[in-house]
Design an enzyme around this catalytic site. Sequence first.
Site, PDB file in Angstrom:
ATOM      1  CE  LYS A 136      -0.194  -0.415   4.687  1.00 46.81           C
ATOM      2  NZ  LYS A 136      -1.002  -0.388   5.583  1.00 46.81           N
ATOM      3  CE1 TYR A 141      13.789  31.132   5.887  1.00 50.07           C
ATOM      4  CE2 TYR A 141      14.134  28.912   6.201  1.00 50.07           C
ATOM      5  CZ  TYR A 141      13.841  29.611   5.052  1.00 50.07           C
ATOM      6  OH  TYR A 141      13.434  30.065   3.975  1.00 50.07           O
TER       7      TYR A 141
END
Length: 356
Positions: free
Chosen positions: A34, A254
């Site tokens: 899956k 950042y």
Amino acid sequence: MRLRKAEIDLSALRDNYKVIKTLAPESKVLAMIKSDAYGHGLLPAAKALSDADAFGVSVIEEAITLRDNGITQRILLMTGVQSEQELDICIEKHIDIVVHTLEQIEMLEKLDGNNLIAVWLKFDVGMHRLGFNIKDADMVYQRLNAIKAVTKPIVLMSHLSNADQLGDGVTNQQMTDFRSIANRFDTQYSLAKSAGILAWPESHYDWVRPGIMLYGISPFQGKTGEQHGLKPVMSFHSTIIAIKELKAGDPVSYGGTWRCPEDMKVGIVGVGYSDGYPRHAPSGTPILVNGKRCQLVGRVCMDMLTVDLRPAGDVKIGDEVILWGKGLPIESVAEKAGTIAYEIICHVSDRVKQVR
Ligand SMILES: *Cc1c(COP(=O)(O)O)cnc(C)c1O
């Protein structure tokens, strides 16, 4: 030069399959592919696993892709059908379905014909997700068994909720509850996913349903696939695209959440959260640069991340970086990032070129 690529080692996938056969020699294998084979590529995985007895997917599009591309084994749609149109497609394409609601049984009862579709009847032993209550086992099994359109034998299945916790009493209770139905009907049974295959042999029954271990990853926290004799199938590669010579106290990335403890080199790596690298991976998450274990520093950006190059020796632009895979278990990245390897491996984005 590719800034980001996922190397998929299909021979490792086949070797992991053999480990499963050794652990559960009496069981047939429904290989869980899956979610694009947990991010490893649906069709290549299915083709490499040519010995598998069946494949499990959770969306009908994946089942159709497999069938339309020459996969001949049984294919099981794990969530079952949600409409009569989907049921018709499954009949036409010979896709097995999980049955877990009365509505689905009613749809099957309306069919006209013999042996049109194979079904896996799902019971709930405590996951409380899909499946009938086991106290209704006689009723639903007899009802389904009476439908001529349903191919026999029906496989009775369930799913363990706590099997990744070793020695957990909940799993013993769930296995006992499942055994109560397994002793009742003369048919086939399926309970184990990877954790059951590895740690709970009583859960093996007729069909095992391995997912994560096929890809070389441990289902247990604090363990790695290698400790179970498994090999990583995906190695996620990038390269150094710039090198900064920084001074003690300089902030990196950042927010400047990390500062250089001394004068040092920081490498900029051409991969970021847009590629599926977890943004929540904190400073200290391991990264291999030229095979040497280094650490992520500062916040992960969309297309880049920053790495402390001190352990790596002489590094040049273009040098190899491994985010996880051979030499660096994905489990150690997941643990640092506060998630599980399942999530990370499924999130590798389409712009990451897969190489086999
Ligand atoms: C995903 C899934 C599996 C495989 O689980 P792993 O932990 O990846 O081995 C097995 N059975 C069902 C019903 C699943 O949804």
